[in-house]
Structures are given as structure tokens and as C-alpha cells.
Design an enzyme around this catalytic site. Structure first.
Site, PDB file in Angstrom:
ATOM      1  N   GLU A 206       1.889   5.326  -0.196  1.00  0.00           N
ATOM      2  CA  GLU A 206       1.106   5.095  -1.397  1.00  0.00           C
ATOM      3  C   GLU A 206       1.139   6.403  -2.171  1.00  0.00           C
ATOM      4  O   GLU A 206       0.678   7.432  -1.665  1.00  0.00           O
ATOM      5  CB  GLU A 206      -0.330   4.800  -0.971  1.00  0.00           C
ATOM      6  CG  GLU A 206      -0.915   3.548  -1.570  1.00  0.00           C
ATOM      7  CD  GLU A 206      -2.354   3.410  -1.141  1.00  0.00           C
ATOM      8  OE1 GLU A 206      -3.197   4.118  -1.681  1.00  0.00           O
ATOM      9  OE2 GLU A 206      -2.620   2.588  -0.240  1.00  0.00           O
TER      10      GLU A 206
ATOM     11  N   ASP B  59     -12.650   7.626  -6.672  1.00  0.00           N
ATOM     12  CA  ASP B  59     -12.236   8.569  -5.641  1.00  0.00           C
ATOM     13  C   ASP B  59     -13.314   9.581  -5.322  1.00  0.00           C
ATOM     14  O   ASP B  59     -14.046  10.029  -6.198  1.00  0.00           O
ATOM     15  CB  ASP B  59     -10.963   9.302  -6.081  1.00  0.00           C
ATOM     16  CG  ASP B  59      -9.741   8.423  -5.941  1.00  0.00           C
ATOM     17  OD1 ASP B  59      -9.476   7.976  -4.806  1.00  0.00           O
ATOM     18  OD2 ASP B  59      -9.057   8.157  -6.952  1.00  0.00           O
TER      19      ASP B  59
END
Ligand SMILES: Cc1ncc(COP(=O)(O)O)c(C=O)c1O
Lengths: 263, 404
Positions: free
Chosen positions: A49, A60
Site C-alpha cells: 500500500e 491518520d
């Protein structure tokens, strides 16, 4: 067909869970990321990824936020990220690469043009955190035209009413976010995750990868027992920052081994 | 009130779009929350359990209606159109922000939420949210960029006095947009018990429409007051723009009054032709951030660029999607004013009217000056005096080189 389906088919016939490794493009520079990608594949990552840096990574936690800033400070862009995929493909034609990022860089590039460029670079799929099914039509159609996978996120708040819609246009695999929280925060209880994975797998008829908060080989193994793959991001990103490529790859190897030998 | 289809005031559509702008660009974790909020807002907005306390507290707690005031000496000074102020700076907590906070916190209570979070730039929205949260005894946490914590320290102390917890946000570059990111991260982490009180007409649907509705009391009152006082509507309604909530609140009730020009004033910082400004419409382009598609300050790669303004309430790199729409269709005009102009107006207004304006409406006043000349003596201008300048005296003194 992308590299994702054969990869998950192989894992299934081997009776193993997969290991999905996350790295931020350009953290702290392109050459380091390329070394990481190659090294992660060698260490046993079944899928890579590749994070696309964005100034405002709303989903995040601190490790990946800081990685994005380091990458941006080093001059990384979406074009630069695609270039990394191209360079990776010069030596690795088998490991699937999924781009993970936020809508605005893709939008600024043009969703359709981005899908085409991603395909040409050799990417296999895209995860866009802030495009829910209600808003991802352009990206979805762009990727479909290129034969790439759109990988949607299912979360603990995705109820039974929403789940069919979330998984409907997903291909390759479904990414199950193990907890309500940001990346790196802490994985949900294995028993709860297990139930959720079953629910998502049934609705999607696709492999389910579980991520957000898996940091240790022990937790990776626990998740690998109940999911089709386990995703690790923040821990690898932190290890890279603290102890360089060698340190990060050493951690990745223990995570890959834990995932592969869990069952 | 019924509106004709495609009337300017008929937006957003069912998907939360104002033409091409708006929408719900959030992580999947938040989607169910956003949908639940939309449903709850639709269900409660006209019900007595919402409207009765909203009206009572608007009157007794906020102090509505706010007066309409003829700024006689500024009118004389500028030498043109008559200038009227809608005095939302007289509201409890000193700005328009509380109109919206009251609505959202009442809704949070009806939805059974037990924890309030908010982002803030200048601290005005944080103070207003903390104030209403205190009134109802709901725990409140406010996210504020570390840089703003420093330059708006009196407001930080106010929030603490009101019982709120203030988080100095150092992630990203430690600014208002990072505070909003941090609030969204908190909400993703606590989706069940927490209500996120967004402070402007931005964010995912239904926020832009809901915040506008709560702020529209400004324009509704002002419209009726103008008709009552001078028997006509103004030729122009002017307001400053950070995210655009006081402007949208002023504009919305005038959208179908074709004769009324609507003028938003963005913060030009050191100038829109320098990198240091916060003029999203005049110096940005469409993009996706914080849950909506709108004009944003950004580079060619789609990375968000920091806004700059002397006013901490205006340096947001985006603007509410309804403004993006009104800009594109031409119903509203968007101008800008620099830091230097705002400082000048801050002083002129204080001296001539005995009203110390916040730095935000001081931006609007700079364009009111031009407009007064443009419209001439027969013209009438309505400006939203959306905040008072108490919070700014320290930073203004600093900018003017005065030691306190
Ligand atoms: C007095 C005042 N005016 C204007 C603004 C800008 O917000 P908006 O454009 O949403 O009205 C702020 C924000 O803090 C403010 O405090």
C-alpha cells in the site's frame, strides 16, 4: 484483472493470511521509498500500500501525519508517487500496489486522468479515504475504465443498511478499519473484529484485509487468524523513521512471518 | 416559506450540493453520523422542543434581536452612501458565532449526545461553543492551532473559565485547518457520544446549510429592520468572509431581492498577488477538503496552502460551498481587503463611531468605504458588524508597534 485477485487466490489455496505493508511515498525521499517497496516485497509483503502524501490527512494518526509532512517537505507529489510505482515495476511485476490517499490530489490531477496514469504506472488499485460511496462516482468510473480496483473502507460504524452499498463496487479486497479511530490508534478486540470480518466477507464475497492499529507480530497473528490479510502501516512508518530501511524491513519480516504462519 | 425551483435560496439539493459545490466528503466512519445528523436536523428544526428554547435563549441569553445602527460619522467620513451596521458584535460573547452554537448544542442535546467538540481559529467560535456548553452542563473540548493559542490568549483563558478543555494543536502546521483536522480525528474516534459543532458554513452536508440557517437570523432581522427604519432595502449588503458564516447569514434572506447587491470581503493579507493571503475565491480554485468541495488555496499537486491574515478568524484556506456557488453564478461579488486596510479601519471605526470592531469586520469596512463612493449619497449600505474588537486589542497594539 489486477494482480490483487491472483494474489488473494494464491493465499487462499495456501491456507494463509496475507500481509499488506504500508509505506508513505517520498518519506523521506523517493529512493528510500523504492528501497522500501522492493525490500517489503522480499520480506514477504503480499500487497504494498503506497501512501500518497497530503497536507491534511484527516483519518491518520501522528505517525502517518508526520510521514506525509516529511514526504511533502522532500518535494513528493502525486506525479512523483506514480513515478515510484513505475520504477518499482522495472524490477517487480508481480506484487500488487495499491495507492492510498485523499481526494484532493486525485481531484487536482483529474480523477479520470489519474486513473489512466495509475494504470500506466502499474498500480493495481486505489483507496481514497474521504470519498465515501456517495461521492466516488468519477474515481470509480475512471478506475473501472482502466481495469483497476477501487478498494472501499468498511468500518465499525458501517451498519447493515450501508454495508451492501459500501462493498458493491469494491473489487480486489475490502479494507476493514478495525476500530473507530485514526491510523495507528489501536486495533479493535479480536473477537469483535472476527465477527465484523465475517459480516463484511459475506456481504462482499471478497477477501477482507484488516488494518488501523496493528503494530506487533502478536497482534498481526491474531488478526491473521480471523481475516484474509492484515495491514500494517504506522508501525512500519515509525520504524523507518527511527531506524532506517534495515530496521523497518526487519520489523516487516517478523510481521509477514507472523501473518503467514498464524493459521 | 416556499421558494421557486432553482431560486438562489433553494439550495442545497438532496445530496447537499450547491450546484457543483458541497457534498459529503468524509471517511466512511463518519458517514453514518453525518446521515444521522441530517435526519435529526430535519426532524427537529421546526418542532417546539427545538424552536422554543432556541427562540427563548436567542432573546434572553444571546440578546437578540441585535440593533440596526446608522453609522453617521463614518457615512460623513466616507462621503457617499449611508452606512448601517447590523450590530451582531453586541451579542453575548461578542460575535455572531453564538447564533450557530446555540442551534447546534440544542440539537446535540435532542440527539442525546453527551460530549461537544469544536475547532476554533480566533477563539470566538470556541468561546461561543464553550459558553453554550456551560449553559447546558455538557463537557466541551476545543481544538485550536498552537499558533492561534498564542495570538488569541485572552480567548483561551475565557474558554477555560467556561469549563472547556482547550487542545493546542501542533499537528500539521498548527493552524485553523489543522485544528479542524484534529476535531475530525476526534469525531472519528468518538462517533457515538460526540457532537461536532462546526463554526462556519463549511464541512460535510448538512453543516453548510444548517449553520447558514442558524445564522440567517442576522439577515432576517436586518431586512425587517431596514424596511422599518427607512422603508426600503439596502443597495448592498456587505460582510467579511473567513469560512463565510456571518456573510451567509446576512446574505441568505436577501438572495431573492434582486436589487440588493451581496458583497463578501475576503482577507487579502499582504495582498492577493503575494503568497500571504486567505482569499480562497480570489486566489484559489475548486478542490475537496474537510468534507466539502469548494474553492481552496492549494498548489498544482492539490496540496492545501496555508492562509495568512492578521485576523485569526479569516485565515482559513477554504470557504463555504454556498459562497463558491454564489460566486460562480454571479449572485454575490467577492472582494478583498489587506491587513493594512483592516488595521486602518479598526482605528477609524473606533475613533469615529465609538465601536471597536473585530479585525474581521474591519476588512468588510474597507470595501464599504469604496462602495460608499461608488453608490453615492442616495445609496444605502448594510454591513454586518459581526464581532467586537476586544479580543484583538493586543495583536493590533503589536502590529502598530505600541507596547502595552
Ligand atoms: C468576529 C468574526 N467575524 C468573522 C469570522 C469569520 O468566520 P465566518 O466567515 O464564518 O463568519 C470570525 C471567526 O472567528 C469572527 O470571530
Amino acid at each position: 484483472m489486477t494482480r490483487l485477485t491472483p494474489t488473494f487466490d494464491r493465499l487462499k489455496s495456501d491456507g494463509k493470511a496475507g500481509f499488506v505493508a504500508y509505506v508513505m511515498a517520498g518519506d523521506p525521499d523517493a529512493d528510500t521509498t523504492l528501497a522500501m517497496m522492493t525490500g517489503l516485497a522480499e520480506a514477504g509483503a503480499d500487497v504494498i500500500e503506497l501512501g500518497v502524501p497530503f497536507t491534511d490527512p484527516m483519518a491518520d494518526g501522528p505517525p502517518i501525519q508526520r510521514a506525509a509532512l516529511r514526504a511533502l517537505d522532500g518535494g513528493m507529489t502525486l506525479r512523483g508517487t506514480l513515478d515510484l510505482v513505475r520504477r518499482f515495476r522495472e524490477t517487480d511485476t508481480g506484487t500488487p500496489v495499491v495507492l492510498m490517499g485523499y481526494a484532493n490530489p486525485f481531484y487536482a490531477y483529474g480523477f479520470g486522468a489519474f486513473a489512466e496514469a495509475a494504470s500506466q504506472a502499474g498500480a493495481d488499485g486505489v483507496i481514497c479515504v474521504d470519498l465515501p460511496p456517495e461521492e466516488d462516482t468519477e474515481l470509480r468510473e475512471g478506475l473501472k475504465a482502466q481495469g483497476l480496483s477501487l478498494i472501499r473502507l468498511a468500518t465499525p460504524t458501517t451498519d447493515d443498511a450501508r454495508l451492501p452499498r459500501v462493498v458493491e463496487d469494491t473489487s480486489g479486497f475490502v479494507y476493514y478499519v478495525s476500530t473507530t479511530g485514526v491510523t495507528g490508534s489501536g486495533v479493535g478486540e479480536t473477537a469483535v473484529v472476527s465477527g465484523a470480518v465475517d459480516r463484511v466477507r459475506k456481504a462482499a464475497n471478497l477477501p477482507v484485509a484488516v488494518g488501523f492499529g496493528v503494530k506487533t507480530p502478536e497482534r498481526a497473528a491474531e488478526i491473521a487468524r480471523v481475516a484474509d490479510a492484515v495491514v500494517v502501516g504506522s508501525a512500519i512508518v515509525d520504524a523507518l523513521n527511527a531506524s532506517g530501511v534495515d530496521g523497518a524491513l526487519k520489523l516487516a519480516k517478523t510481521l509477514a512471518d507472523a501473518a503467514h504462519s498464524a493459521r | 416559506m416556499t421558494t421557486a425551483p432553482n431560486a438562489f435560496s433553494s439550495y442545497p439539493d438532496a445530496r447537499g450540493m450547491f450546484g457543483e459545490y458541497g457534498g459529503r466528503f468524509v471517511a466512511e466512519t463518519l458517514m453514518p453520523n453525518i446521515l444521522a445528523l441530517e435526519k435529526a436536523y430535519a426532524a427537529y428544526r421546526d418542532k417546539p422542543e427545538f424552536t422554543e428554547p432556541f427562540e427563548e435563549l436567542s432573546r434572553d441569553f444571546i440578546g437578540r434581536p441585535s440593533p440596526l445602527y446608522f453609522a453617521e460619522r463614518l457615512t460623513e467620513e466616507f462621503g457617499g452612501a449611508k452606512i448601517w451596521f447590523k450590530r451582531d458584535e453586541l451579542n453575548h460573547t461578542g460575535a455572531h458565532k453564538i447564533n450557530n452554537c446555540l442551534g447546534q448544542v440544542l440539537l446535540a442535546r435532542l440527539m442525546g449526545k453527551t460530549r461537544i467538540i469544536a475547532e476554533t481559529g480566533a477563539g470566538q467560535h470556541g468561546v461561543a461553543t464553550a459558553t453554550v456548553a456551560a449553559r447546558f452542563g455538557i463537557p466541551c473540548e476545543v481544538f485550536m492551532g498552537a499558533h492561534d493559542v498564542e495570538r488569541q490568549s485572552p480567548n483561551v483563558f475565557r474558554m477555560k473559565l467556561l469549563g472547556a478543555k482547550v487542545h493546542a494543536v501542533t499537528s500539521g502546521r498548527g493552524t485553523l485547518k489543522d485544528a479542524m483536522n484534529e476535531a475530525l480525528r476526534d469525531w472519528v474516534t468518538n462517533p457515538d457520544d460526540t457532537f461536532y459543532v462546526i463554526g462556519t458554513v463549511a464541512g460535510p452536508h448538512p453543516y453548510p446549510a444548517m449553520v447558514r440557517d442558524f445564522q440567517s437570523v442576522i439577515g432576517r432581522e436586518a431586512r425587517a429592520q431596514m424596511l422599518g427604519r427607512i422603508g426600503r432595502l439596502p443597495d448592498a449588503a456587505v460582510a467579511c468572509i473567513g469560512g463565510g458564516s456571518n456573510a451567509m447569514g446576512l446574505f441568505h434572506p436577501f438572495l431573492e431581492d434582486e436589487s440588493v447587491r451581496l458583497i463578501g470581503v475576503e482577507a487579502a493579507g499582504k495582498g492577493v498577488d503575494t503568497p500571504d493571503h486567505a482569499a480562497s475565491l480570489n486566489g484559489g480554485k475548486p478542490g475537496i477538503l474537510h468534507g466539502n468541495k469548494t474553492y481552496l488555496l492549494q498548489d498544482d499537486d492539490g496540496q492545501i496552502v496555508e492562509g495568512h491574515s492578521i485576523s485569526a478568524g479569516l485565515d482559513y484556506p477554504g470557504i463555504g460551498p454556498e459562497h463558491a456557488f454564489l460566486h460562480d453564478v454571479g449572485r454575490a461579488e467577492y472582494r478583498h481587503a489587506t491587513d493594512a486596510e483592516a488595521l486602518e479601519m479598526f482605528q477609524i471605526c473606533s475613533k469615529l463611531e465609538g465601536i471597536i470592531p473585530a479585525l474581521e469586520p474591519a476588512h468588510a469596512l474597507a470595501r464599504v468605504r469604496d462602495l460608499a463612493k461608488e453608490l453615492g449619497k442616495d445609496g444605502v449600505i448594510l454591513m454586518n458588524m459581526c464581532g467586537r474588537g476586544d479580543k484583538d486589542v493586543f495583536s493590533v497594539a503589536k502590529a502598530l508597534g505600541v507596547e502595552l
